[in-house]
Design an enzyme around this catalytic site. Structure first.
Site: not given
Ligand code: ASP
Length: 342
Positions: A13, A57-59, A89-90, A276-278
């Site tokens: 983003t 996109d970081s995904s 950020t993802d 842990t899931q916590c």
């Molecule tokens: N889907 C975006 C990514 O991780 C979201 C972001 O940039 O924050 O690339």
């Protein structure tokens, strides 16, 4: 001599602007960064930019992208005082964790940042994140870098990269480091927490690119069936499993479950890492009866490691160490500040 920083744009983003014609968000040309962020001109720094040819996109971040980033840092290590990676950020916490393992004996700052709103939007958080990340990447004390590690800077806080987790998809403070204190806080000044930062290493940088992706995840939940557990633990594609357990490392005490775990370890020499899931706290195998069994069966306790760090540490160890008993030993050691144990 002016300090110099290499800015690496991968996508996400932060690098988006609104296209006037189509009214959609499109990646902007980083060669025109100063037009978007004119404040950067006021830094007394040399800032060079390298962009991924096709921003991702970081995904879609893949191991090859981590390798590309580590290689850029290796090739430019002696030319710059610090590095800033602009990243979606993802999966930023995964990339930060992976790089922390790939870049052994790092003695310069590698700061990842991004934003929740595109840099071309008036209320963007991207400008502050970018400007302060650059300042941190160039920061020195007694002519030595203050930060000698891979870190994430986001919304006024600097975190150890391999301790972070994206926990908020909406708010500007998107990251948390639940089991380790912040490394620095930006207010009027940048307040570096010198006691929390890693010490500079004694040896030269070693960049290790290989990662082994043959790992799986067994997330426990009440009602999980034997056939699901069996198929995960016996998948021929998998060399190690991260078991996401309850609380301080507990799981069901039913005998079929315990037998499945024991058999996978005995028969397949499968590595099972218990995390842990916590969101906060650590696995302490042996505190309660169910986890005492894990300890006896040879499940490895992950202490307070994050899921992101567990994935990348396993990928790293499996790729670089042949002997499973050594891998188990290293999983219980603090390699890059990722767990609270010495
Ligand atoms: N889907 C975006 C990514 O991780 C979201 C972001 O940039 O924050 O690339």
């Amino acid at each position: 001599m002016k300090s110099s920083v290499l800015l690496i744009y991968t996508g996400g983003t932060i690098g988006m602007i609104m296209d006037a014609g189509t009214h959609t968000l499109v990646p902007f040309d980083f060669d025109h960064l100063y037009k978007q962020v004119p404040e950067l001109k006021r830094f007394d720094l040399n800032i060079d930019i390298q962009s991924f040819e096709t921003p991702v996109d970081s995904s879609n971040m893949a191991i090859e992208d981590w390798q590309r980033l580590a290689t850029i840092i290796k090739e430019n290590y002696h030319l710059y005082d610090g590095f800033v990676i602009l990243h979606g950020t993802d999966t930023m916490a995964f990339t930060a964790s992976a790089l922390s393992f790939m870049l052994k004996n790092l003695s310069k700052p590698v700061i990842l940042t991004g934003s929740q709103l595109p840099i071309g939007v008036i209320r963007t958080d991207g400008k502050e994140n970018l400007i302060t990340a650059i300042e941190i990447a160039a920061a020195k004390k007694n002519d030595k870098p203050i930060v000698n590690e891979v870190a994430i800077y986001f919304e006024y806080k600097l975190y150890r990269g391999n301790r972070t987790h994206k926990y908020n998809a909406e708010h500007f403070d998107a990251f948390k480091s639940p089991n380790y204190p912040v490394l620095a806080e930006a207010g009027i000044n940048i307040d570096y927490k010198l006691n929390a930062l890693l010490e500079p290493p004694n040896n030269a940088l070693e960049v290790r690119l290989n990662m082994d992706r043959q790992i799986g995840v067994l997330k426990l939940f009440p009602g999980i069936t034997q056939s699901i557990v069996h198929s995960i633990l016996h998948s021929p594609m998998v060399n190690a499993i991260i078991m996401e357990s309850f609380g301080s490392g507990n799981g069901p005490s039913e005998s079929w479950f315990l037998n499945e775990i024991e058999q996978a370890i005995k028969e397949r020499d499968l590595i099972i890492l218990n995390v842990t899931q916590c969101n906060q706290g650590a696995v302490t195998q042996g505190r309660y009866a169910p986890s005492k069994y894990f300890l006896e069966a040879g499940v490895i306790g992950g202490y307070d490691i994050t899921f992101e760090s567990a994935v990348t540490k396993l990928m790293y160890l499996l790729a670089h160490i042949n002997n499973k008993s050594d891998i188990k030993k290293y999983l219980q050691k603090n390699l890059r500040g990722e767990i609270s144990i010495n």
